[in-house]
Design a protein around this motif. Structure first.
Motif, PDB file in Angstrom:
ATOM      1  N   ILE A   4       4.489   6.877  13.811  1.00  0.00           N
ATOM      2  CA  ILE A   4       5.775   6.209  14.038  1.00  0.00           C
ATOM      3  C   ILE A   4       6.584   6.045  12.759  1.00  0.00           C
ATOM      4  O   ILE A   4       7.818   6.033  12.801  1.00  0.00           O
ATOM      5  N   LEU A  38      -1.075   1.784  15.923  1.00  0.00           N
ATOM      6  CA  LEU A  38      -0.329   3.047  16.004  1.00  0.00           C
ATOM      7  C   LEU A  38       1.173   2.811  16.071  1.00  0.00           C
ATOM      8  O   LEU A  38       1.955   3.670  15.696  1.00  0.00           O
ATOM      9  N   LEU A  39       1.554   1.634  16.586  1.00  0.00           N
ATOM     10  CA  LEU A  39       2.978   1.387  16.789  1.00  0.00           C
ATOM     11  C   LEU A  39       3.641   0.655  15.630  1.00  0.00           C
ATOM     12  O   LEU A  39       4.839   0.426  15.670  1.00  0.00           O
ATOM     13  N   PRO A  70       4.788   0.856  11.866  1.00  0.00           N
ATOM     14  CA  PRO A  70       4.932   1.811  10.769  1.00  0.00           C
ATOM     15  C   PRO A  70       4.334   1.281   9.471  1.00  0.00           C
ATOM     16  O   PRO A  70       4.530   0.107   9.135  1.00  0.00           O
ATOM     17  N   GLU A  71       3.617   2.143   8.809  1.00  0.00           N
ATOM     18  CA  GLU A  71       3.001   1.773   7.543  1.00  0.00           C
ATOM     19  C   GLU A  71       4.013   1.869   6.406  1.00  0.00           C
ATOM     20  O   GLU A  71       4.699   2.895   6.297  1.00  0.00           O
ATOM     21  N   PRO A  72       4.135   0.880   5.566  1.00  0.00           N
ATOM     22  CA  PRO A  72       5.105   0.966   4.469  1.00  0.00           C
ATOM     23  C   PRO A  72       4.821   2.136   3.532  1.00  0.00           C
ATOM     24  O   PRO A  72       5.753   2.784   3.051  1.00  0.00           O
ATOM     25  N   GLY A  73       3.537   2.416   3.299  1.00  0.00           N
ATOM     26  CA  GLY A  73       3.199   3.520   2.402  1.00  0.00           C
ATOM     27  C   GLY A  73       3.699   4.850   2.934  1.00  0.00           C
ATOM     28  O   GLY A  73       4.354   5.624   2.235  1.00  0.00           O
ATOM     29  N   LEU A  74       3.442   5.076   4.219  1.00  0.00           N
ATOM     30  CA  LEU A  74       3.863   6.348   4.814  1.00  0.00           C
ATOM     31  C   LEU A  74       5.384   6.417   4.916  1.00  0.00           C
ATOM     32  O   LEU A  74       5.978   7.478   4.722  1.00  0.00           O
ATOM     33  N   LEU A  75       6.001   5.245   5.202  1.00  0.00           N
ATOM     34  CA  LEU A  75       7.467   5.206   5.217  1.00  0.00           C
ATOM     35  C   LEU A  75       8.012   5.662   3.876  1.00  0.00           C
ATOM     36  O   LEU A  75       8.941   6.472   3.797  1.00  0.00           O
ATOM     37  N   PHE A  76       7.380   5.142   2.820  1.00  0.00           N
ATOM     38  CA  PHE A  76       7.800   5.481   1.460  1.00  0.00           C
ATOM     39  C   PHE A  76       7.677   6.986   1.214  1.00  0.00           C
ATOM     40  O   PHE A  76       8.625   7.649   0.799  1.00  0.00           O
ATOM     41  N   TRP A  77       6.492   7.521   1.521  1.00  0.00           N
ATOM     42  CA  TRP A  77       6.280   8.957   1.253  1.00  0.00           C
ATOM     43  C   TRP A  77       7.162   9.823   2.130  1.00  0.00           C
ATOM     44  O   TRP A  77       7.657  10.863   1.697  1.00  0.00           O
ATOM     45  N   MET A  78       7.314   9.384   3.379  1.00  0.00           N
ATOM     46  CA  MET A  78       8.154  10.159   4.296  1.00  0.00           C
ATOM     47  C   MET A  78       9.595  10.168   3.808  1.00  0.00           C
ATOM     48  O   MET A  78      10.265  11.204   3.827  1.00  0.00           O
ATOM     49  N   THR A  79      10.077   8.978   3.368  1.00  0.00           N
ATOM     50  CA  THR A  79      11.455   8.917   2.872  1.00  0.00           C
ATOM     51  C   THR A  79      11.632   9.865   1.697  1.00  0.00           C
ATOM     52  O   THR A  79      12.602  10.629   1.638  1.00  0.00           O
ATOM     53  N   LEU A  97       2.447  15.697   4.871  1.00  0.00           N
ATOM     54  CA  LEU A  97       3.915  15.749   4.836  1.00  0.00           C
ATOM     55  C   LEU A  97       4.394  16.543   3.637  1.00  0.00           C
ATOM     56  O   LEU A  97       5.302  17.378   3.759  1.00  0.00           O
ATOM     57  N   ASP A 137       0.845  -1.200   0.000  1.00  0.00           N
ATOM     58  CA  ASP A 137       0.000   0.000   0.000  1.00  0.00           C
ATOM     59  C   ASP A 137       0.876   1.244   0.000  1.00  0.00           C
ATOM     60  O   ASP A 137       1.447   1.622   1.015  1.00  0.00           O
ATOM     61  N   LEU A 138       1.018   1.881  -1.173  1.00  0.00           N
ATOM     62  CA  LEU A 138       1.804   3.118  -1.258  1.00  0.00           C
ATOM     63  C   LEU A 138       0.883   4.323  -1.450  1.00  0.00           C
ATOM     64  O   LEU A 138       1.284   5.333  -2.042  1.00  0.00           O
ATOM     65  N   SER A 147       9.694  12.529   0.759  1.00  0.00           N
ATOM     66  CA  SER A 147       9.547  13.966   1.027  1.00  0.00           C
ATOM     67  C   SER A 147      10.664  14.465   1.934  1.00  0.00           C
ATOM     68  O   SER A 147      11.230  15.537   1.677  1.00  0.00           O
ATOM     69  N   PHE A 148      11.016  13.694   2.951  1.00  0.00           N
ATOM     70  CA  PHE A 148      12.097  14.140   3.834  1.00  0.00           C
ATOM     71  C   PHE A 148      13.423  14.180   3.074  1.00  0.00           C
ATOM     72  O   PHE A 148      14.224  15.108   3.257  1.00  0.00           O
ATOM     73  N   ILE A 189      13.839  14.747  -0.113  1.00  0.00           N
ATOM     74  CA  ILE A 189      13.871  15.935  -0.976  1.00  0.00           C
ATOM     75  C   ILE A 189      14.122  17.184  -0.140  1.00  0.00           C
ATOM     76  O   ILE A 189      14.942  18.042  -0.504  1.00  0.00           O
TER      77      ILE A 189
END
Lengths: 374, 166
Positions: free
Chosen positions: A227, B3-4, B6-15, A138, A128-129, B17-18, B20
Motif C-alpha cells: 500500500i 498490510l493496510l 503504509p510503512e514510512p520507510g517504504l514510503l520514503f524509498w518509494m518516493t 523497487l 524505520d527507513l 525511487s519513483f 527519480i
C-alpha cells in the motif's frame, strides 16, 4: 513477420514466468523447513502467505534444510533515545537476535517490524527507513525500467525515420498504444504535456507487476501489492491533477453548477466535491494494491495446497500437487493479464482525472470517466 | 492489518525511487521517443502528401500532354490537308502552264514551220526558176541549133500562147 515475432516473444515470456513459478513452488517447500523442524506437522498457511506478502528486512533467496541463503539489506533507524543507526540486517540473525536494543517483533502490533524495547518492556517503533526487500526491489526495478526506456529512446533518437524491429518495436507499439488509445482521447488537447508522466506511471507499474511475478531474486517482491507504493503513485497522480487543474475545475469544486440552496447556507456540494478530490486517488491506491496483493496471495495459496495435503496421504497429496501446479500456471497467466490491466487502468484513470481537471468539463470526458470508473 | 498501513520507510524509498524515475523518464526517456514517433509520422504524412501531389501533377501533365498531342494532331491534319491542296493546285497550275506552254510552242513551231516552208518553197521556186531557165537555155541552145527547129519552136509556142489566150 514483426508482429509474429512479438507474439512469440510474449508467449516465451509467459511460459518462462509460469515455469519459474513451478520452480518457486519447490523453493517454497524449503522455506518453512525450519518451522517444520520445530513443529513437525503444523504448517501455518495464513502466516506463510502473509509473511510472503509483507515486507521483510532481508531478501530470502534459497533455503536448503537449515541453511538459508539470504541477501542482507541495510537497516536505517532513528531512535528517539539513541539517534541514528545504520547496520546490516544480518545482525538480527533472521529475527533471532537483539542488536543494539533493536529486535524484530514476532508478535503483537508490530509483528515482523523492528522495535525497540524501553525500560518497562514496551515495544516502541523507531523511525524505520531501512532498505527493505520491497525498497531494494523497487530500486532494482527502477534501474531496469530506466535502462530499458533510455535504450529505446537512444535507438529511436538515432534514426527517427526507421521502423523499429524486435524489442524496440515492441516497446514502441506499447508506448504508442498507451499514448494514442489512453492518453490522447482522455486528457484532451494538451495531452503532450502529460503523456511522459502518464507513460512513466504505466511502465513503472507494469514492470513492477511483471517482475513481481517472477518468483525468485530479483523478482518476487510484492512491490505494487504494497500500500505504501500504490499510495505514492496515487499521491503523484493527485499532485499532477490538482496542481495543473484549470480554473473551471476549481470552480466546479467550490462553486458547482447546482441550485444555490445546495451550497449557500450549508456547502453540501462543495464538501462532496472536495471529498471527491481525495476519493479518486484513494480508489486508485486501493485498486492497484488489492489486485496485485490478491494475485500473489492466490499463487501462494495454491502452492501451499501441496503442503496442506501432505497429511492426507500420498494419493491425495500427489493429485493435489498436480492440480496445484496446473492452477498455478493458469493463475500466472491470469496474473500476467492483470499486471497489464492494472497498469493500464491506473494510467487510464489518471489520464481521465487529468482530463477532467484540464478540460472545461466537456460532456464526452464525463462519459469516459463514468464508464471507466465502473 | 499490517498490510493496510503504509510503512514510512517504504514510503520514503518509494518516493525517492519513483521521483527519480519520473524525473529521468519525463526529461530524457519519453519525450525523445514521442518526438521521434511524431517526426516519423510527420515524415510519412508528408511523403504521402507529396506522393499524392506528384500523382496529381503527373495526371495533369498527362492531360496537358494529351491536349497538346490532340492539338498537334489537328494541326497536322490541317497542314496535311493544306499541303495536299497546295500540291494539287501546283500540279494543276503546272499542268495548265504546260498545256499553255506546249500550245504556245506548238503554234510557234507551226508558224516557224510555215515560214520555213514558205522560205523553202520560195528558194525552191527560185532555184527551179534558175534551173528551168538554165535548162531552157541549154535545151533551147540544143534544140534551136537549126533554123528550122527554131522556127518550128517559135510557131508552136505562139500556138500555145494563142490557145491559152483563147
Amino acid at each position: 513477420m514483426r508482429y509474429k515475432f512479438n507474439y512469440i516473444l510474449l508467449l516465451v515470456i509467459m511460459f518462462y514466468a509460469s515455469s519459474l513459478n513451478i520452480g518457486a513452488a519447490n523453493s517454497v517447500i524449503d522455506h518453512p523447513a525450519p518451522e517444520k523442524a520445530v513443529v513437525e506437522e503444523e504448517l501455518n498457511v495464513k502466516e506463510l502467505i502473509l509473511g510472503h506478502l509483507a515486507d521483510s528486512y532481508e531478501w530470502h533467496v534459497w533455503s536448503n534444510g537449515e541453511k538459508h541463503i539470504t541477501i542482507s539489506l541495510p537497516v536505517i533507524l532513528h531512535s528517539k533515545s539513541s539517534g541514528w543507526h545504520f547496520f546490516s540486517s544480518s545482525k538480527f540473525n533472521h529475527g533471532n537476535s537483539i542488536y543494539k536494543g533493536f529486535q524484530i517483533a514476532s508478535k503483537g502490533e508490530y509483528n515482523g517490524k523492528i522495535v525497540e524495547l524501553d525500560g518497562e518492556g514496551n515495544e516502541i517503533r523507531p523511525l524505520d527507513l531501512s532498505m527493505t526487500k520491497n525498497a531494494a526491489a523497487l530500486i532494482i526495478n527502477s534501474i531496469i525500467l530506466i535502462a530499458i526506456i533510455l535504450a529505446v529512446a537512444r535507438v529511436m533518437k538515432r534514426d527517427p525515420l526507421k521502423s523499429n524491429k524486435g524489442f524496440t518495436g515492441l516497446m514502441e507499439m506499447v508506448i504508442l498504444m498507451i499514448e494514442d488509445e489512453v492518453i490522447k482521447p482522455t486528457v484532451g488537447k494538451d495531452y503532450k504535456r502529460y503523456s511522459p508522466f502518464l507513460l512513466t506511471v504505466f511502465f513503472f507499474i507494469f514492470i513492477n507487476n511483471l517482475i513481481g511475478l517472477i518468483p525468485f531474486f530479483p523478482g518476487g517482491a510484492n512491490v505494487t501489492g504494497n500500500i505504501a507504493v500504490t499510495m505514492v503513485l496515487a499521491i503523484a497522480t493527485f499532485i499532477v491533477v490538482n496542481f495543473t487543474g484549470s480554473k473551471a475545475y476549481y470552480k466546479e469544486i467550490f462553486w458547482p453548477d447546482v441550485p444555490t440552496w445546495l451550497k449557500v447556507p450549508f456547502p453540501l456540494m462543495p464538501i462532496i466535491e472536495v471529498v471527491g478530490i481525495f476519493t479518486k486517488p484513494f480508489a486508485l491506491m486501493i485498486r492497484l494494491f488489492a489486485n496485485i496483493m490478491a494475485g500473489h496471495a492466490i499463487v501462494l495459496g495454491l502452492t501451499c495446497l501441496v503442503f496442506i495435503t501432505v497429511s492426507l496421504g500420498p494419493a491425495i497429496n500427489s493429485s493435489m500437487t498436480a492440480l496445484s501446479v496446473v492452477f498455478s500456471v493458469f493463475i500466472n497467466f491470469v496474473e500476467l493479464l492483470v499486471a497489464f490491466i492494472q497498469a493500464y487502468v491506473f494510467t487510464l484513470l489518471s489520464a481521465v482525472f487529468v482530463g477532467l481537471a484540464r478540460d472545461d468539463h466537456s460532456e464526452d470526458n464525463k462519459k469516459v470517466a463514468e464508464s471507466s470508473v465502473t | 492489518m499490517s498490510l493496510l498501513t503504509p510503512e514510512p520507510g517504504l514510503l520514503f524509498w518509494m518516493t525517492i525511487s519513483f521521483g527519480i524515475v519520473v524525473i529521468i523518464l519525463v526529461k530524457y526517456g519519453f519525450p525523445p521517443i514521442l518526438k521521434s514517433v511524431e517526426k516519423r509520422n510527420n515524415y510519412i504524412e508528408e511523403s504521402l502528401k507529396s506522393a499524392r501531389e506528384a500523382k496529381e501533377e503527373l495526371s495533369k501533365v498527362k492531360e496537358t500532354s494529351e491536349l497538346i498531342l490532340a492539338d498537334a494532331r489537328k494541326e497536322q491534319r490541317v497542314i496535311l490537308k493544306e499541303a495536299s491542296r497546295l500540291s494539287e493546285q501546283i500540279m494543276n497550275e503546272a499542268r495548265e502552264n504546260a498545256v499553255i506552254e506546249s500550245e504556245k510552242m506548238i503554234t510557234k513551231a507551226r508558224t516557224q514551220i510555215n515560214a520555213d516552208k514558205e522560205e523553202a518553197l520560195k528558194s525552191i521556186r527560185s532555184e527551179v526558176t534558175k534551173l528551168s531557165v538554165a535548162l531552157t537555155e541549154k535545151i533551147l541552145r540544143e534544140k534551136l541549133s537549126s533554123e528550122k527547129e527554131l522556127m518550128g519552136m517559135i510557131d508552136r509556142l505562139l500556138d500555145e500562147i494563142e490557145i491559152s489566150k483563147s
